[in-house]
Structures are given as C-alpha cells and as structure tokens.
Design a protein around this motif. Structure first.
Motif, mmCIF file in Angstrom:
data_model
loop_
_atom_site.group_PDB
_atom_site.id
_atom_site.type_symbol
_atom_site.label_atom_id
_atom_site.label_comp_id
_atom_site.label_asym_id
_atom_site.label_seq_id
_atom_site.Cartn_x
_atom_site.Cartn_y
_atom_site.Cartn_z
ATOM 1 N N LYS A 1 -22.851 12.866 12.457
ATOM 2 C CA LYS A 1 -23.034 14.643 12.626
ATOM 3 C C LYS A 1 -22.836 14.807 11.137
ATOM 4 N N MET A 2 -21.692 14.196 10.546
ATOM 5 C CA MET A 2 -21.530 14.530 9.092
ATOM 6 C C MET A 2 -22.547 14.535 7.982
ATOM 7 N N LEU A 3 -23.291 13.545 8.433
ATOM 8 C CA LEU A 3 -24.534 13.321 7.455
ATOM 9 C C LEU A 3 -25.743 14.027 8.119
ATOM 10 N N ASN A 4 -25.536 14.724 9.221
ATOM 11 C CA ASN A 4 -26.756 15.746 9.735
ATOM 12 C C ASN A 4 -27.891 14.935 10.132
ATOM 13 N N ILE A 5 -27.420 13.722 10.673
ATOM 14 C CA ILE A 5 -28.564 12.854 11.313
ATOM 15 C C ILE A 5 -28.443 12.247 12.991
ATOM 16 N N LEU A 6 -27.944 13.280 13.586
ATOM 17 C CA LEU A 6 -27.779 13.043 14.920
ATOM 18 C C LEU A 6 -28.977 12.528 15.620
ATOM 19 N N GLU A 7 -29.948 13.209 15.014
ATOM 20 C CA GLU A 7 -31.438 12.918 15.657
ATOM 21 C C GLU A 7 -31.876 11.722 15.767
ATOM 22 N N LEU A 8 -31.170 10.939 14.691
ATOM 23 C CA LEU A 8 -31.521 9.455 14.470
ATOM 24 C C LEU A 8 -30.653 8.539 15.749
ATOM 25 N N LYS A 9 -29.844 9.048 16.455
ATOM 26 C CA LYS A 9 -28.944 8.251 17.202
ATOM 27 C C LYS A 9 -29.620 7.539 18.219
ATOM 28 N N ASP A 10 -30.798 8.017 18.599
ATOM 29 C CA ASP A 10 -31.691 7.178 19.745
ATOM 30 C C ASP A 10 -32.971 6.530 19.126
ATOM 31 N N LYS A 11 -33.041 6.771 17.740
ATOM 32 C CA LYS A 11 -34.455 6.164 17.190
ATOM 33 C C LYS A 11 -34.088 4.885 16.777
ATOM 34 N N ILE A 12 -35.146 3.920 17.069
ATOM 35 C CA ILE A 12 -35.094 2.523 16.848
ATOM 36 C C ILE A 12 -35.043 2.411 15.340
ATOM 37 N N TYR A 13 -34.137 1.488 15.026
ATOM 38 C CA TYR A 13 -33.744 1.410 13.533
ATOM 39 C C TYR A 13 -34.752 0.991 12.773
ATOM 40 N N SER A 14 -35.439 -0.124 13.398
ATOM 41 C CA SER A 14 -36.547 -0.832 12.724
ATOM 42 C C SER A 14 -37.874 0.092 12.564
ATOM 43 N N ASN A 15 -37.955 1.373 13.279
ATOM 44 C CA ASN A 15 -38.732 2.350 13.089
ATOM 45 C C ASN A 15 -38.608 3.473 12.183
ATOM 46 N N MET A 16 -37.383 3.341 11.458
ATOM 47 C CA MET A 16 -37.200 4.286 10.767
ATOM 48 C C MET A 16 -37.302 4.222 9.058
ATOM 49 N N SER A 17 -37.527 5.191 8.407
ATOM 50 C CA SER A 17 -37.933 5.377 7.209
ATOM 51 C C SER A 17 -36.809 4.841 6.220
ATOM 52 N N GLY A 18 -37.156 4.478 5.238
ATOM 53 C CA GLY A 18 -36.286 3.880 4.079
ATOM 54 C C GLY A 18 -35.033 4.759 4.006
ATOM 55 N N TYR B 1 -32.077 -2.289 18.190
ATOM 56 C CA TYR B 1 -31.092 -1.301 17.931
ATOM 57 C C TYR B 1 -31.389 0.214 17.689
ATOM 58 N N THR B 2 -30.614 1.027 18.120
ATOM 59 C CA THR B 2 -31.048 2.365 17.869
ATOM 60 C C THR B 2 -30.031 2.718 16.591
ATOM 61 N N GLY B 3 -30.336 3.917 16.131
ATOM 62 C CA GLY B 3 -29.483 4.364 15.058
ATOM 63 C C GLY B 3 -27.776 4.327 15.383
ATOM 64 N N LEU B 4 -27.569 4.858 16.754
ATOM 65 C CA LEU B 4 -26.242 4.760 17.073
ATOM 66 C C LEU B 4 -25.689 3.751 17.100
ATOM 67 N N ASP B 5 -26.385 2.471 17.505
ATOM 68 C CA ASP B 5 -25.897 1.146 17.531
ATOM 69 C C ASP B 5 -25.560 0.536 16.344
ATOM 70 N N ILE B 6 -26.355 0.922 15.320
ATOM 71 C CA ILE B 6 -25.987 0.440 13.935
ATOM 72 C C ILE B 6 -24.816 1.064 13.476
ATOM 73 N N VAL B 7 -24.701 2.236 13.704
ATOM 74 C CA VAL B 7 -23.177 2.881 13.200
ATOM 75 C C VAL B 7 -22.153 2.648 14.027
ATOM 76 N N LEU B 8 -22.476 2.085 15.308
ATOM 77 C CA LEU B 8 -21.192 1.437 16.081
ATOM 78 C C LEU B 8 -20.845 0.167 15.417
ATOM 79 N N MET B 9 -21.664 -0.496 14.733
ATOM 80 C CA MET B 9 -21.352 -1.799 14.390
ATOM 81 C C MET B 9 -20.075 -1.634 12.924
ATOM 82 N N GLY B 10 -20.151 -0.513 12.496
ATOM 83 C CA GLY B 10 -18.912 -0.291 11.917
ATOM 84 C C GLY B 10 -17.553 -0.346 12.421
ATOM 85 N N ARG B 11 -17.597 -0.209 13.891
ATOM 86 C CA ARG B 11 -16.296 -0.385 14.554
ATOM 87 C C ARG B 11 -15.749 -1.656 14.785
#
Length: 257
Positions: free
Chosen positions: A123-140, A90-100
């Motif tokens: 955008k509110m959290l200034n993390i748009l650069e994470l929208k296409d990053k794979i969630y499992s590859n993100m830092s804590g 899942y990408t960052g955007l995929d995870i956020v979309l789960m909130g819907r």
C-alpha cells in the motif's frame, strides 16, 4: 549506522577492491558509481555477506556482522539484486511475504500480522493491484517495486540494491527512485549501485566512485562531485550543468562529443 572499515574484497584471495572505508547513517542514500567491471557488485555482495571480506570489516551499530546469523543479518540488511526471477507461480503478495522469512520459526507459515505488514508495504508503494498478479508476468518496473515492498516488509534498517533502475523505462525509474527517497525519509539507509550520475546529483547524500581497485568517497555530491571526478571515472569528457526550473536548481551530466 553502517560502517565499512578498511575493507578489501574479491574472490579466492584475489583483491578486486582494497582499503574501502565509508559510513552511512539513518536517511542516507549512498550511490555507487563506476564503469562496468570496476567492482561495484563485488562491493555490494561483500556488504550484504554473500562474499566474505578478504580484509577489514562491515559493522552495524558498532558490531562486526561477519559472525551474525542469517536471521539477524536479514533483519538488518535487505538485498535486492540486479535481477530476480521465479519459475514458480508466486503472486506479488507471495514475493513480499518472503521478506518476513527471518521472523518465522522453522516450518511455520506467515501469520495474519505478517500478511498485514506485507499488504501495508504494498500500500505504501501504491501497488496493491499487484498482490494477486503472477510475479513472472509482471513488467520489470512492477517487479522492482514488488522487491522494494519486500524490503519494507522485511523491516530492515538498510536496503542494498545492485543497479535497481537497470532495464527500467524512464517513468518507472522516476517512480522507483521517488519511493526510495521516501524510504530514506523514514530512516532507512539506501546503498545502491547505478550507472546514472544524475541520480547521485538528484538525491544522493554521498557517492562512492569505484575504479582500478580504489573507492573514492564524495560527501554531499550535489556540492562536491565535480566534472573531473566523472571524467576520471569514465574516461570521457563530461560536464555537470545547472538548470533553473520553476525556481529549482537541477543538475545534469552532459558528455562532450
């Protein structure tokens, strides 16, 4: 408003906490303090509905949420556990979309409006650069911010978090807590368990002190949380000290070795 009334909670009728009562209103940041194993996570799981109360009730806007549907509960309460991992790419955007999810019909996919809401949250959290990053590859820290964005996209009135700063470095703790303050300013209620009394003294509007099956409520902890409260809670000598920095008073907790 959330109102926890005479709540007893635990597992298989074994009470871990009893007679818990407190309320939170729009803009509140309620911090739960207590030693390991005191029941903080049990309380949180009961508030969000993962555990059924043994006694008492949790009410939102005067209604007992015990019999609420999953969708109705999800539209009012967002839960961020201590850890969340995914084996899928899942990408960052995929995870956020789960909130819907609670706004979608059975088998339906997110709409353009859902995606816009998710992107606005990032955008509110200034993390748009994470929208296409794979969630499992993100830092804590990145994962926690993505989960907060998911809560914002969920448009819930209440965000409940179990030790959200656990395993985050100092910088990411500050960044995340500042964003939580912004969420509270927008009218949300934040309920979070933490191991750090300084967080309570910095921005908590009230704190719940959990120990030996009892929960003590301290209103306005900046004024009313005392050395003796923390000493009783953790069993060590702790002093709350005040520092003046750039004409601002900052409170810190220091253990006496």
């Amino acid at each position: 408003m959330i109102h926890v009334d005479n709540l007893s909670c635990g597992y298989k009728n074994k009470k871990i906490l009893k007679n818990v009562s407190f309320q939170g209103e729009s803009g509140d940041i309620i911090c739960i303090l207590g030693p390991n194993g005191s029941g903080k996570s049990t309380l949180i799981k009961t508030i969000v509905g993962l555990l059924e109360p043994i006694e008492g009730k949790v009410c939102i806007e005067g209604e007992n949420i015990k019999d609420w549907s999953f969708n109705r509960r999800s539209k009012n309460i967002s839960y961020i556990p201590q850890t969340f991992s995914s084996t899928f790419q899942y990408t960052g955007l995929d995870i956020v979309l789960m909130g819907r999810t609670s706004y979608l019909g059975f088998g339906s996919s997110p709409t353009e409006e859902d995606e816009k809401i998710a992107l606005d949250a990032m955008k509110m959290l200034n993390i748009l650069e994470l929208k296409d990053k794979i969630y499992s590859n993100m830092s804590g820290g990145e994962r926690q911010l993505v989960k907060i964005a998911q809560s914002i996209a969920q448009q819930a009135k209440i965000i409940v978090m179990d030790e959200p700063t656990n395993n985050l470095d100092f910088a990411n703790q500050v960044i995340m807590l500042n964003y939580l303050k912004e969420c509270a300013k927008k009218g949300m209620i934040i309920i979070m368990a933490t191991h750090f009394p300084e967080q309570v003294l910095s921005f908590g509007t009230k704190t719940l002190l959990v120990k030996d099956g009892i929960v003590k409520v301290v209103e306005d902890p900046q004024k009313n949380l005392k050395d003796k409260d923390l000493k009783n809670l953790y069993g060590i000598d702790i002093r709350i000290v005040e520092l003046s920095i750039e004409n601002k008073t900052v409170k810190m907790c220091l253990p006496i070795y």
